[in-house]
Design a protein around this motif. Sequence first.
Motif, short mmCIF file in Angstrom:
data_model
loop_
_atom_site.label_atom_id
_atom_site.label_comp_id
_atom_site.label_asym_id
_atom_site.label_seq_id
_atom_site.Cartn_x
_atom_site.Cartn_y
_atom_site.Cartn_z
N LYS A 415 -66.37 22.19 -54.66
CA LYS A 415 -65.52 21.02 -54.56
C LYS A 415 -65.64 20.15 -55.81
CE LYS A 415 -65.76 18.79 -50.62
NZ LYS A 415 -66.34 18.26 -49.36
N TYR A 419 -62.52 19.22 -58.28
CA TYR A 419 -62.12 17.82 -58.43
C TYR A 419 -62.18 17.39 -59.90
CZ TYR A 419 -62.88 17.25 -53.34
OH TYR A 419 -62.83 17.36 -51.97
N TRP A 440 -67.81 11.95 -53.77
CA TRP A 440 -66.46 12.50 -53.76
C TRP A 440 -65.44 11.44 -54.18
CZ3 TRP A 440 -67.80 17.03 -54.11
CH2 TRP A 440 -68.70 17.67 -53.25
N ASN A 578 -58.90 20.52 -47.78
CA ASN A 578 -58.57 20.17 -49.15
C ASN A 578 -57.40 21.04 -49.57
OD1 ASN A 578 -61.15 18.73 -50.94
ND2 ASN A 578 -61.53 19.40 -48.84
N GLN A 660 -66.07 14.80 -45.70
CA GLN A 660 -66.19 14.16 -47.00
C GLN A 660 -67.21 13.01 -46.90
OE1 GLN A 660 -64.25 16.69 -48.86
NE2 GLN A 660 -63.91 14.84 -50.04
#
Length: 725
Positions: A415, A419, A440, A578, A660
């Motif tokens: 992740k 990102y 995050w 996601n 998250q």
Amino acid sequence: AARAVLLDEVIVPYDRLLGQAKDHDTTRDFALLARGAFLRWLHVQGGLSRQAIPDALGVFGAMLDIVEEVRRTAHAQWNGSRFVWLPLQLALEPEQHDTQQELDALVAHMAGEPVTDGNDISYVINEQFQYQLSRTVHAAREYHVLWTHDFRGKDGRGDPDEMSFRHVLRSYLAAMTARVREYDSTGVFPTYLIILDEWFYRANTARLWMDLLENPLHHRVRLKAGFGAWEDSLAAAQQALRDAVAHSSLLTAQRRHYGEGWLRSLVKVHVNITNVSDPSFTSWRVATAFPVPDTWMRDHRKLVVYDVSERDPYRGESIVTGAGIGEHYANLSWEDRSLLVRGPANLSLKTAARELLLSQGVSPARIPAVLRPLPLAPDYAALVERNRGLPGRDLRALLLQNRTGYADKSLNVTKALLYTLMPAGSVIKIPDSLWNGTFWGSALLGASLRGVRVLVIAPTLANAPARAFGSMIRSRELLWRFVMAEQLFGDVIRREGGLLKVGLYASEIPVSNVPGKILSVRTTLAREPWLRDLFAFPPSVYEGLEELAATLGALPIPVRDGNEFEARERPLLHLKANFIASREAWSVMARRDWVELTREFVPRRMSQLQARGAAVASFGDTTGARIDVGGDVVRSWYEGLPAAQRDRVVFYTLIGSANQNDRSMVSDGEASLLMAGWPSVTATIDLISLIGQSRWIDDPAVLDQLLPRRGALATRIAHWFKFAF
């Protein structure tokens, strides 16, 4: 060459520790190995004169010093080592991570496992999960693993849980009886395993059913008054199983030969209670200035796998899901999804189950034979290649996991990679039930400042399935920071072509009201100009939406048929997903086909809801258990793109159990499936529906209405115990 060594020897091994506390937090040990590797390259392959090598090595040493300074600064900013991430841009040029192939290779490198080809993945909407689980139990011929955090013994009223009762009766006991009746011709009885985390095993009295499944031939269930009919049904099912055993000539002969203990260890479900707590083990890393026992740490993974083997990865299937077993998860309030997976991606589930049992103290000799590793079949590569060419089996996938506690966390790493590396113009949409992870949030703010368009969707207090005060306090704080960041940095974000928007899922539309959801999309798009700009639908789509809205408005909403669990409140957003697309990939949204695809989807979904009673109450086979539309449309669009543009089409979808939040990142076991390439069109329609049911926030005062503030003491406690919420 220096960049490649820096990536492989320093950045990748350090970043793989994201989410883990590091007692000795430094890159110096990695740098020592990197310097040696680069020195060897300079002498063997560099082609430099002997006099030039010290200068080149000196520059490389300066690079290593810069990386260590980046780490030291991040450590100070995060006040610890768990959330330190070394940007891969320290070693990568932009053109090295702007295609699907390049990003897939980086994901595999960071996760330590390949992104596999030739997978067939179906998108399963929440109420179908119970049916799919039962179906897999009956389909298993070699083994079946149910790996879940919650198999409820009692419901919220303190009564025996009806959904769990149905699975014990109609899934497990019925399947075991059927396999015993076939035993004389097959000579095989499947190995059934349940892996269950101790916290929920105790909290929700799972022992009620686990004791029966562990000893189905002899254990007698005692239920509270008023549930005599259930006791009778279970007793009748057990008698049918005993009769099947008695009528099997092979089992009778083996029983005489091996003994009664052998039979009892064969005809059963092997229940494994994991992460058994020991209050004498405490940690100072869970709460601020408080030692906390290890009971806080849980395995939150929710997985099913059966019959998958290195000999044939297509023989069985897996389910990657966000739901547990029980009435709590089976009513019409839940917005959740599962993935039904067939193909090579499933082999890692078999490995993960074996590794978990070993980590819990099971000796290698006691690992079930069906979970032990086997060599790949001689024709394995050819088998995958043949399936890769079949319609629907062309998806690349990888199961990502955060292992419980201080173990490896490939889900975190992947992740963070996506990102921070997706190129400008990309779109990242993340609906989640617990949105409070500051790492995050930081990564996505950074992405928006680089020109990525970011949409965060979190539930209001009324639409949240988990309302622990600490989770809601920290969720409100993070979303407030998103809103304020958009106000403070909005000009910079827009100048770079980025976007940062917060949506609060504030729906009052019942989960079964599919027409209402479609109408909400039309309304929200009309109200939010930036959404119209983002999707860039052609005018014909809006005209089609108006026509579709008028048609759908006259359709009846599916009603409960008396066999279903009641929905007692607003819809609850439990989905953890996601959706990530590059600019070139996102251009598919500009097609005029979306209305027709939606028109095709809606009646199928409504038919599925109308058949829900059979799927949930009796686990009977239902038409339309899986829905997929539009695959040919997307494939045609992709193949029609110029080659240069096609190379830069990047899609990723992650669905699974991980929230998250800091807890999923740091302590709990989690699993999500990464799909590389275009996902189901159904999933995309679903995500658009969530956008339509969300209230998009640009005023902190509105946020306070939907996620109210709490007092100073509650807020302080939420921060003290942030890894526990």
